[in-house]
Design a protein around this motif. Structure first.
Motif, PDB file in Angstrom:
ATOM      1  N   GLU A  22       0.865  -1.187   0.000  1.00 56.67           N
ATOM      2  CA  GLU A  22       0.000   0.000   0.000  1.00 56.67           C
ATOM      3  C   GLU A  22       0.899   1.234   0.000  1.00 56.67           C
ATOM      4  O   GLU A  22       1.720   1.408   0.910  1.00 56.67           O
ATOM      5  CB  GLU A  22      -0.894   0.004   1.235  1.00 56.67           C
ATOM      6  N   PRO A  23       0.781   2.096  -1.010  1.00 59.35           N
ATOM      7  CA  PRO A  23       1.634   3.297  -1.023  1.00 59.35           C
ATOM      8  C   PRO A  23       1.425   4.128   0.237  1.00 59.35           C
ATOM      9  O   PRO A  23       0.301   4.275   0.727  1.00 59.35           O
ATOM     10  CB  PRO A  23       1.161   4.054  -2.269  1.00 59.35           C
ATOM     11  N   ARG A  24       2.531   4.636   0.759  1.00 55.22           N
ATOM     12  CA  ARG A  24       2.472   5.503   1.940  1.00 55.22           C
ATOM     13  C   ARG A  24       3.584   6.527   1.825  1.00 55.22           C
ATOM     14  O   ARG A  24       4.532   6.356   1.052  1.00 55.22           O
ATOM     15  CB  ARG A  24       2.611   4.677   3.213  1.00 55.22           C
ATOM     16  N   PRO A  25       3.486   7.622   2.574  1.00 53.75           N
ATOM     17  CA  PRO A  25       4.518   8.650   2.475  1.00 53.75           C
ATOM     18  C   PRO A  25       5.901   8.111   2.826  1.00 53.75           C
ATOM     19  O   PRO A  25       6.072   7.388   3.810  1.00 53.75           O
ATOM     20  CB  PRO A  25       4.056   9.702   3.488  1.00 53.75           C
ATOM     21  N   CYS A  26       6.898   8.465   1.994  1.00 53.02           N
ATOM     22  CA  CYS A  26       8.277   8.039   2.181  1.00 53.02           C
ATOM     23  C   CYS A  26       9.208   9.241   2.067  1.00 53.02           C
ATOM     24  O   CYS A  26       8.814  10.308   1.591  1.00 53.02           O
ATOM     25  CB  CYS A  26       8.655   6.994   1.124  1.00 53.02           C
ATOM     26  N   SER A  27      10.449   9.040   2.483  1.00 54.06           N
ATOM     27  CA  SER A  27      11.432  10.131   2.426  1.00 54.06           C
ATOM     28  C   SER A  27      11.638  10.606   0.998  1.00 54.06           C
ATOM     29  O   SER A  27      11.708  11.818   0.734  1.00 54.06           O
ATOM     30  CB  SER A  27      12.776   9.652   2.985  1.00 54.06           C
ATOM     31  N   VAL A  44       4.526  10.429 -10.933  1.00 54.28           N
ATOM     32  CA  VAL A  44       3.849  11.728 -10.873  1.00 54.28           C
ATOM     33  C   VAL A  44       2.568  11.634 -10.061  1.00 54.28           C
ATOM     34  O   VAL A  44       2.268  12.499  -9.222  1.00 54.28           O
ATOM     35  CB  VAL A  44       3.562  12.254 -12.291  1.00 54.28           C
ATOM     36  N   ASP A  45       1.791  10.592 -10.298  1.00 55.67           N
ATOM     37  CA  ASP A  45       0.541  10.412  -9.541  1.00 55.67           C
ATOM     38  C   ASP A  45       0.822  10.312  -8.042  1.00 55.67           C
ATOM     39  O   ASP A  45       0.117  10.930  -7.229  1.00 55.67           O
ATOM     40  CB  ASP A  45      -0.178   9.163 -10.034  1.00 55.67           C
ATOM     41  N   LEU A  46       1.846   9.552  -7.681  1.00 58.76           N
ATOM     42  CA  LEU A  46       2.181   9.412  -6.264  1.00 58.76           C
ATOM     43  C   LEU A  46       2.686  10.723  -5.676  1.00 58.76           C
ATOM     44  O   LEU A  46       2.396  11.050  -4.513  1.00 58.76           O
ATOM     45  CB  LEU A  46       3.233   8.311  -6.101  1.00 58.76           C
ATOM     46  N   TYR A  47       3.421  11.501  -6.457  1.00 57.82           N
ATOM     47  CA  TYR A  47       3.876  12.818  -5.990  1.00 57.82           C
ATOM     48  C   TYR A  47       2.674  13.724  -5.716  1.00 57.82           C
ATOM     49  O   TYR A  47       2.617  14.408  -4.682  1.00 57.82           O
ATOM     50  CB  TYR A  47       4.785  13.460  -7.039  1.00 57.82           C
ATOM     51  N   VAL A  55      12.072  13.005  -5.921  1.00 55.72           N
ATOM     52  CA  VAL A  55      12.229  11.747  -6.659  1.00 55.72           C
ATOM     53  C   VAL A  55      13.570  11.736  -7.374  1.00 55.72           C
ATOM     54  O   VAL A  55      14.035  12.765  -7.873  1.00 55.72           O
ATOM     55  CB  VAL A  55      11.090  11.533  -7.681  1.00 55.72           C
ATOM     56  N   VAL A  56      14.188  10.569  -7.388  1.00 62.51           N
ATOM     57  CA  VAL A  56      15.352  10.326  -8.242  1.00 62.51           C
ATOM     58  C   VAL A  56      14.890   9.470  -9.409  1.00 62.51           C
ATOM     59  O   VAL A  56      14.393   8.352  -9.210  1.00 62.51           O
ATOM     60  CB  VAL A  56      16.486   9.592  -7.503  1.00 62.51           C
TER      61      VAL A  56
END
Length: 217
Positions: A22-27, A44-47, A55-56
């Motif tokens: 499940e996507p969650r906030p990350c560093s 982009v959607d996750l941003y 993002v790298v």
């Protein structure tokens, strides 16, 4: 013509590759370079959903991408993200990596050079390489928590988007082979492979979906 059995076996590999995190906030996020600009779209959607501030995009070119992405995979991803509204200040480009291990190691070095503190990474890949990418990242950067993400679509929809069924099945088989042989070579952590997946992989190899296999010494 791809047989019904081959499609069934491919579905087994596709399902196994999904980590179902499940996507969650990350560093930070790391977008793994490839032929598929959909990786940039997912990033982009996750941003936009606030999952990371930076993002790298990582990747040079390969035999698959040198024609369609002549400026390098990471740079084409960056251009796509800018087109979709991500600010340039939120993007770092790592243009030299030529495999998944280098994607991780070079991204890690770049983030360290920029003094970015990293405790968790949202790892964005193609759908059929989630598990391979995760296993590699866990081996090379064990102190960081990784959350896998990719385009949430079924195999048939993905094949339609790429418009080359044999290419996708070949890539699936290649990703599965690496899960089987790379742990012994120290490139990734070991993953338990169900018997049904191993049998499906062997059948696909026997059916000729082998162009993405690496030589086994």
């Amino acid at each position: 013509m791809i047989s019904a059995q081959a499609w069934s076996d491919a579905q087994q590999l596709w399902d196994f590759q999904q980590m179902r995190h499940e996507p969650r906030p990350c560093s930070v996020a790391i977008g793994l370079g490839s032929h598929d600009l959909g990786v940039a779209d997912v990033t982009v959607d996750l941003y936009r959903r606030g999952m990371f501030p930076l993002v790298v995009f990582t990747g040079a070119t390969s035999r698959t991408t040198r024609d369609r992405m002549p400026r390098g995979e990471a740079e084409h991803y960056r251009e796509r993200a800018l087109e979709l509204g991500v600010p340039d200040s939120a993007i770092l480009v790592e243009p030299n990596a030529r495999n998944t291990g280098e994607n991780i190691n070079f991204s890690r070095a770049l983030l360290a050079d920029r003094d970015v503190t990293v405790s968790s990474v949202l790892l964005v890949s193609k759908p059929y390489e989630e598990r391979r990418a995760y296993a590699t990242a866990r081996k090379l950067w064990p102190e960081v928590e990784f959350v896998s993400a990719s385009a949430p679509m079924p195999l048939t929809e993905y094949v339609d988007s790429i418009k080359d069924p044999r290419f996708v099945l070949d890539m699936l088989v290649g990703a599965q082979q690496r899960l089987l042989i790379y742990p012994e070579q120290g490139f990734m952590i070991r993953q338990d492979v169900p018997d049904s997946v191993a049998v499906a992989y062997e059948r696909l190899c026997a059916a000729g979906f082998t162009s993405r296999l690496v030589p086994v010494l």
